[in-house]
Design an enzyme around this catalytic site. Structure first.
Site, short mmCIF file in Angstrom:
data_model
loop_
_atom_site.label_atom_id
_atom_site.label_comp_id
_atom_site.label_asym_id
_atom_site.label_seq_id
_atom_site.Cartn_x
_atom_site.Cartn_y
_atom_site.Cartn_z
N HIS A 100 0.83 -1.22 0.00
CA HIS A 100 0.00 0.00 0.00
C HIS A 100 0.86 1.27 0.00
CE1 HIS A 100 -2.99 -3.08 0.79
NE2 HIS A 100 -2.21 -3.50 1.76
N GLU A 112 -1.78 0.17 8.03
CA GLU A 112 -0.94 -0.89 7.46
C GLU A 112 0.18 -0.29 6.62
OE1 GLU A 112 -3.03 -3.57 4.87
OE2 GLU A 112 -1.21 -4.67 4.34
N HIS A 136 3.05 -7.05 4.29
CA HIS A 136 1.67 -6.63 4.60
C HIS A 136 1.31 -7.02 6.02
CE1 HIS A 136 0.09 -5.70 0.46
NE2 HIS A 136 1.21 -6.36 0.15
N GLU A 140 2.10 -11.74 5.39
CA GLU A 140 1.06 -11.05 6.15
C GLU A 140 1.47 -11.22 7.61
OE1 GLU A 140 -1.52 -9.25 5.19
OE2 GLU A 140 -1.89 -9.81 3.10
ZN ZN Z 1 -2.00 -5.33 2.63
#
Ligand code: ZN
Length: 278
Positions: free
Chosen positions: A72, A109, A164, A242
């Site tokens: 992001h 995030e 992430h 993640e």
């Molecule tokens: Zn993400």
């Protein structure tokens, strides 16, 4: 080709409306990586070769190119038209990027991935690697997931990792690694090496952070997917990590602790090194 259930796709980034940026998205990379100032204590009493010039040590990752993709971008919420633009990820069309998720108290995030990625870059560079990030700051928009993959390809990276954290239901916990599947496309030739990279990162991440395997996705912290542009379009070994669930209070608190983010970065560096030296 088996389609993934919709619930599996609802990992990161679908909480777009909640990511309005709360001012906590500041770039904190500056406080990264405490220098290793080991004291050469007074214990060296014997006068062993005081004048000997140590030859330059080969660093373990000399000659390796690593691309880190901080998921992001802190400015994504400002330009929905740009990030919602549909791009071709070979198995489908999807948004160029998303805003990512955030903790209940507004730690985004994007800020988390930016900080961890910069810490990781410092560690890898200190070990001799050439490191490239897919974005230059945490205040802009994008790049698209297609471009994030292209950056790794262009660099001919020996390994690439997309960082992430997830936005799952609050009671869920743990980390997982996302590994590409064959799609009759360019990624096919790096599916095997990406799997080895994923296994190395899983082991190092579990050992280095103490976080549990995901309670809600994949099997033993591994999730194989064919719907992510960042993986489908990669021609170099690549996985997503993640790091945990930002919606879980325990993990949210840990992610907001710089010392814990350093732990994550060290774990990822160790996993990458293990893969690259294997
Ligand atoms: Zn993400």
């Amino acid at each position: 080709m088996r389609a993934l259930p919709a619930s599996v796709l609802a990992v990161c980034g679908l909480i777009a409306s909640a990511c309005g940026g709360t001012g906590s998205g500041g770039v904190t990379a500056g406080q990264a990586a405490p220098a290793t100032t080991t004291q050469q204590g007074p214990t060296q009493e014997t006068q062993q070769s005081p004048a000997r010039q140590a030859p330059p040590e080969a660093e373990p990752l000399d000659g390796k190119v690593i691309v880190i993709d901080p998921g992001h971008n802190g400015g994504n919420y400002r330009d929905p038209a740009a990030i919602n633009r549909q791009v071709d990820v070979l198995t489908k069309r999807k948004a160029c990027d998303t805003t990512g998720t955030q903790t209940a108290n507004g730690y985004s995030e994007a800020a988390f991935t930016w900080d961890v990625s910069n810490r990781l870059a410092k560690i890898l560079e200190a070990r001799g690697a050439t490191v490239k990030l897919t974005r230059a700051d945490n205040n802009s928009v994008g790049p698209c997931i297609t471009e994030r993959a292209a950056i790794g390809n262009k660099a001919k990276a020996n390994a690439a990792v997309s960082v992430h954290a997830d936005g799952a239901p609050t009671k869920e916990r743990g980390f997982h690694v996302i590994i590409p599947k064959k799609i009759n496309g360019p990624v096919d030739k790096v599916v095997g090496s990406s799997n080895r990279l994923g296994l190395a990162l899983r082991a190092a991440f579990a050992a280095g952070t103490g976080l549990p395997y995901s309670t809600y996705i994949g099997s033993k912290a591994l999730s194989y997917r064919n719907d992510l542009g960042g993986l489908n379009l990669s021609t170099v070994p690549k996985v997503f990590i993640e790091c945990g669930n930002m919606k879980n209070p325990v993990e949210a608190a840990r992610f907001q602790d710089p010392k814990f983010r350093q732990k994550i970065a060290l774990a990822l560096a160790d996993g990458l090194q293990h893969y690259l030296k294997a």
